[in-house]
Design a protein around this motif. Structure first.
Motif, PDB file in Angstrom:
ATOM      1  N   VAL A  48      -4.582  24.244-109.989  1.00 55.41           N
ATOM      2  CA  VAL A  48      -3.354  24.996-110.243  1.00 55.41           C
ATOM      3  C   VAL A  48      -2.399  24.717-109.089  1.00 55.41           C
ATOM      4  CG1 VAL A  48      -2.336  27.294-110.527  1.00 55.41           C
ATOM      5  CG2 VAL A  48      -4.583  26.800-111.514  1.00 55.41           C
ATOM      6  N   GLU A  49      -1.129  24.607-109.389  1.00 54.66           N
ATOM      7  CA  GLU A  49      -0.112  24.313-108.376  1.00 54.66           C
ATOM      8  C   GLU A  49      -0.185  25.361-107.255  1.00 54.66           C
ATOM      9  OE1 GLU A  49       3.555  24.573-106.301  1.00 54.66           O
ATOM     10  OE2 GLU A  49       3.233  25.966-107.969  1.00 54.66           O
TER      11      GLU A  49
ATOM     12  N   HIS B 182      -8.104  33.008-113.740  1.00 54.78           N
ATOM     13  CA  HIS B 182      -8.176  32.363-112.426  1.00 54.78           C
ATOM     14  C   HIS B 182      -7.416  33.183-111.386  1.00 54.78           C
ATOM     15  CE1 HIS B 182      -7.775  29.423-109.217  1.00 54.78           C
ATOM     16  NE2 HIS B 182      -6.465  29.480-109.326  1.00 54.78           N
ATOM     17  N   TYR B 183      -6.215  33.655-111.722  1.00 56.65           N
ATOM     18  CA  TYR B 183      -5.429  34.457-110.786  1.00 56.65           C
ATOM     19  C   TYR B 183      -6.159  35.750-110.440  1.00 56.65           C
ATOM     20  CZ  TYR B 183      -1.494  31.382-111.980  1.00 56.65           C
ATOM     21  OH  TYR B 183      -0.678  30.301-112.170  1.00 56.65           O
TER      22      TYR B 183
ATOM     23  N   ALA C 258       1.896  28.557-107.367  1.00 62.55           N
ATOM     24  CA  ALA C 258       1.453  29.417-108.469  1.00 62.55           C
ATOM     25  C   ALA C 258       0.179  30.159-108.083  1.00 62.55           C
ATOM     26  CB  ALA C 258       1.237  28.588-109.733  1.00 62.55           C
ATOM     27  N   ASN C 259      -0.719  29.495-107.338  1.00 61.43           N
ATOM     28  CA  ASN C 259      -1.927  30.163-106.850  1.00 61.43           C
ATOM     29  C   ASN C 259      -1.570  31.353-105.965  1.00 61.43           C
ATOM     30  OD1 ASN C 259      -4.295  29.124-107.888  1.00 61.43           O
ATOM     31  ND2 ASN C 259      -4.415  27.450-106.425  1.00 61.43           N
TER      32      ASN C 259
ATOM     33  N   GLU D 203      -2.541  30.864-119.662  1.00 54.74           N
ATOM     34  CA  GLU D 203      -3.532  29.828-119.388  1.00 54.74           C
ATOM     35  C   GLU D 203      -4.387  30.128-118.156  1.00 54.74           C
ATOM     36  OE1 GLU D 203      -3.621  24.983-118.514  1.00 54.74           O
ATOM     37  OE2 GLU D 203      -1.740  25.995-119.063  1.00 54.74           O
ATOM     38  N   HIS D 204      -3.799  30.769-117.153  1.00 54.61           N
ATOM     39  CA  HIS D 204      -4.487  30.894-115.864  1.00 54.61           C
ATOM     40  C   HIS D 204      -4.759  32.333-115.419  1.00 54.61           C
ATOM     41  CE1 HIS D 204      -3.916  26.638-115.356  1.00 54.61           C
ATOM     42  NE2 HIS D 204      -2.605  26.725-115.290  1.00 54.61           N
TER      43      HIS D 204
ATOM     44  N   LYS E  10     -10.243  25.147-111.738  1.00 59.10           N
ATOM     45  CA  LYS E  10      -9.260  24.275-112.385  1.00 59.10           C
ATOM     46  C   LYS E  10      -8.016  24.171-111.511  1.00 59.10           C
ATOM     47  CE  LYS E  10      -6.758  23.692-116.747  1.00 59.10           C
ATOM     48  NZ  LYS E  10      -6.507  24.272-118.092  1.00 59.10           N
TER      49      LYS E  10
END
Length: 298
Positions: free
Chosen positions: A174-175, A66-67, A178-179, A62-63, A172
């Motif tokens: 993100v915890e 972003h990562y 997790a980021n 999902e991310h 978006k």
């Protein structure tokens, strides 16, 4: 802010201030790319271990984009630029240039996001630029070959942090852990192809290996855990105080362990930059101290 959180804040500033010391130690042997690959690899592995212990998932499907973006702009590129600059500049100068990140964030907000330019912010920007001019203009390091490129690289690294601040505000949600964890793997993906451009230059000594390990595990992995713990306990605004403490420790570690000279321009330039940063960010030490005393009376 409790004494325990004050201790965490000071420890975080000391750790992040020491990162420039470790970079200066290791970069002559490893080169910028190999050194920063080691940094993000050890940080990613450390945070992976923490994630397994805490049972925190990355949700890569999902991310992952972003990562990758966050890892590039908030870690890979600024880490590489600071490492390049460390080949010439002192740890003291690097740590103060790093403190200009909020100033860059304000400039980006004004130019691209139509944020208002108040007289206070304008004064802060002026002081920030003046402080950097004092630091660089009177530093003998400027006489070395490639010094101007190194200053530009360090300033660009700080600018990356300003860009990352605006990106994370609009990305978006993100915890936070997790980021931190996901962005390290994203940064590693960005840095690996660059390694071929900067080969290892000297034999890797135990001291160099220890510096890389400290950079990854302590200055990145442990520092992120401290940072997010502080944000959770005292909020993002109070945690911003670390921005003003990092140069103090950066200058101190450089003086203690690398015999870097602390001249009048170092002190005057640092104070001017930090005053400008305080104005731009709206940080008020007086109100923070009053708030601390009110909390202690409750």
């Amino acid at each position: 802010m409790s004494l325990q959180n004050i201790a965490r804040l000071l420890l975080l500033a000391a750790i992040w201030g020491a990162s420039f010391l470790f970079i200066r130690i290791a970069v002559p042997a490893l080169g910028p790319a190999f050194l920063m690959n080691g940094r993000v690899l050890f940080a990613a592995l450390f945070l992976l271990l923490v994630a397994l212990l805490l049972k925190k998932r990355l949700l890569l499907a999902e991310h992952w984009q972003h990562y990758l973006k966050l890892g590039f702009i908030n870690s890979a590129l600024p880490f590489l630029l600071f490492a390049y600059a460390a080949g010439v500049l002192t740890a003291s100068l690097l740590s103060v240039l790093n403190a200009t990140a909020p100033i860059w964030g304000a400039v980006i907000g004004i130019l691209f996001y139509r944020q208002p330019l108040s007289a206070k912010v304008l004064l802060g920007l002026t002081l920030g630029v003046s402080g950097v001019a004092i630091l660089v203009g009177f530093d003998p390091v400027l006489l070395q070959p490639g010094a101007l490129w190194a200053v530009a690289a360090a300033a660009s690294a700080a600018c990356c942090y300003g860009i990352a601040t605006h990106y994370t505000r609009r990305a978006k949600a993100v915890e936070p852990f997790a980021n931190a964890h996901g962005s390290m793997w994203g940064a590693l993906c960005c840095l690996l192809p660059v390694t071929v451009l900067f080969p290892v230059q000297q034999a890797i000594t135990p001291g160099v290996a220890a510096a890389v390990l400290a950079l990854g595990v302590v200055c990145t992995g442990v520092a992120y855990l401290l940072y997010f713990k502080l944000v959770q306990e005292v909020g993002a605004t109070s945690t911003l105080t670390v921005t003003f403490l990092i140069p103090v420790f950066g200058v101190l570690w450089g003086w203690l362990f690398l015999n870097e000279q602390v001249g009048w321009h170092t002190l005057a330039g640092s104070l001017t930059v930090l005053t400008g940063t305080a104005l731009v960010t709206g940080f008020n030490p007086g109100s923070s101290i009053q708030k601390w005393f009110r909390q202690r009376r409750v």
